[in-house]
Design an enzyme around this catalytic site. Sequence first.
Site, PDB file in Angstrom:
ATOM      1  N   ASN A  17       0.873  -1.175   0.000  1.00  0.00           N
ATOM      2  CA  ASN A  17       0.000   0.000   0.000  1.00  0.00           C
ATOM      3  C   ASN A  17       0.911   1.226   0.000  1.00  0.00           C
ATOM      4  OD1 ASN A  17      -1.783   2.055   0.482  1.00  0.00           O
ATOM      5  ND2 ASN A  17      -2.373   1.376   2.544  1.00  0.00           N
TER       6      ASN A  17
ATOM      7  N   LYS B  19       0.124   4.233  -0.363  1.00  0.00           N
ATOM      8  CA  LYS B  19      -0.537   5.441   0.174  1.00  0.00           C
ATOM      9  C   LYS B  19      -0.285   6.631  -0.752  1.00  0.00           C
ATOM     10  CE  LYS B  19      -0.354   3.364   4.704  1.00  0.00           C
ATOM     11  NZ  LYS B  19      -0.314   3.518   6.154  1.00  0.00           N
TER      12      LYS B  19
ATOM     13  N   HIS C  18      -9.654   1.414   4.402  1.00  0.00           N
ATOM     14  CA  HIS C  18      -8.424   1.585   5.188  1.00  0.00           C
ATOM     15  C   HIS C  18      -8.713   2.532   6.361  1.00  0.00           C
ATOM     16  CE1 HIS C  18      -4.375   2.741   6.306  1.00  0.00           C
ATOM     17  NE2 HIS C  18      -3.970   1.640   5.715  1.00  0.00           N
TER      18      HIS C  18
ATOM     19  N   GLU D 270      -7.133   4.929   7.488  1.00  0.00           N
ATOM     20  CA  GLU D 270      -6.903   6.349   7.172  1.00  0.00           C
ATOM     21  C   GLU D 270      -8.117   6.940   6.461  1.00  0.00           C
ATOM     22  OE1 GLU D 270      -3.110   5.727   5.254  1.00  0.00           O
ATOM     23  OE2 GLU D 270      -2.281   5.184   7.210  1.00  0.00           O
TER      24      GLU D 270
ATOM     25  N   GLU E  58      -5.809  -4.738  10.290  1.00  0.00           N
ATOM     26  CA  GLU E  58      -4.785  -3.726  10.534  1.00  0.00           C
ATOM     27  C   GLU E  58      -5.120  -2.952  11.806  1.00  0.00           C
ATOM     28  OE1 GLU E  58      -2.632  -2.642   6.634  1.00  0.00           O
ATOM     29  OE2 GLU E  58      -4.372  -1.357   6.832  1.00  0.00           O
TER      30      GLU E  58
ATOM     31  N   GLY F  40       2.051   2.394  10.772  1.00  0.00           N
ATOM     32  CA  GLY F  40       3.019   3.478  10.654  1.00  0.00           C
ATOM     33  C   GLY F  40       3.685   3.859  11.965  1.00  0.00           C
TER      34      GLY F  40
ATOM     35  N   SER G 199       2.980  -2.035  10.328  1.00  0.00           N
ATOM     36  CA  SER G 199       4.419  -2.113  10.588  1.00  0.00           C
ATOM     37  C   SER G 199       5.002  -3.486  10.275  1.00  0.00           C
ATOM     38  CB  SER G 199       4.743  -1.696  12.027  1.00  0.00           C
ATOM     39  OG  SER G 199       4.338  -0.353  12.246  1.00  0.00           O
TER      40      SER G 199
HETATM   41  P1  PGA Z   1       2.506   0.359   7.667  1.00  0.00           P
HETATM   42  O1  PGA Z   1       1.079   0.570   6.956  1.00  0.00           O
HETATM   43  O2  PGA Z   1       3.056  -0.940   7.120  1.00  0.00           O
HETATM   44  O3  PGA Z   1       3.307   1.549   7.253  1.00  0.00           O
HETATM   45  O4  PGA Z   1       2.252   0.282   9.118  1.00  0.00           O
HETATM   46  C1  PGA Z   1       0.211  -0.498   6.719  1.00  0.00           C
HETATM   47  C2  PGA Z   1      -1.065   0.016   6.108  1.00  0.00           C
HETATM   48  O5  PGA Z   1      -1.537   1.090   6.524  1.00  0.00           O
HETATM   49  O6  PGA Z   1      -1.644  -0.625   5.207  1.00  0.00           O
END
Ligand code: PGA
Length: 256
Positions: A10, A12, A100, A102, A172, A178, A218
Amino acid sequence: MARRNLIAGNWKMNNTIGEAVVLAQEISNKFYPDWLDKVDVAVCPPSVDLKPVVNVFEFDHLKIGVGAQNVYWEEKGAFTGEISVGMLREIGCVYCIVGHSERRNLFAETNEDVNKKVRALIAGKIKPIVCVGESLAVRDAGTYLEFVTAQVRAAFAGVDAFEAKDAVVAYEPVWAIGTGRTATPEQAEEVCAAVRATLAELFGAETADGMRVLYGGSMNEGNAELLLAEPDIDGGLIGGASLKAASFVEIVKAAM
Ligand code: PGA
């Protein structure tokens, strides 16, 4: 049933077209095509990068799937700024991330929106990667299994087993995205198993057994192997670590 792992990057809101093409080409250069006999791999770039990234993999005859990060459920019309399932399909998208955290938290996406997107994608033959996961407050309150399984039920409302079978769920935990704070394999497995049990209630054990449940938050080349060793974790949705070709490819190797 032996499920094949799916490793999905992803990206983003990262990478201009030029940068996206470079990253896709770097991944392709490090890739042995026969890996794709053992693991499914996808990258989900920003929408303006989708076609250029599809072109890189097509030119190299590499069956890495390309996915979008969002979609709108209507076919066409006065929906300024939105992109339809048909538009994604014509580009060559195989997957689309939906719900997601976000998007839920920063763009007020609701469970109902997620459900409409899931149904539109299934109707349009694009595989949804449905994201679910609890905040730290919900984790600390101890109600995370109820919370996450309710998100799963809401996302698949009105979907039958035949329609659901190619959909993917990504667990997630918001506190792990993140932050560098990965869920332990046991924490991730507990929720992924509960997700699969919910899918079994909705669609029957056989369908649930064939559906993929990913972990995200992460995940990196250092922790992927242990997470992927868990019986109900069938791959990863990778954010930060998918932006470096070397890290992403190491995670792919850990998933074979
Ligand atoms: P990350 O993000 O691996 O940077 O924690 C995962 C995601 O949001 O899909």
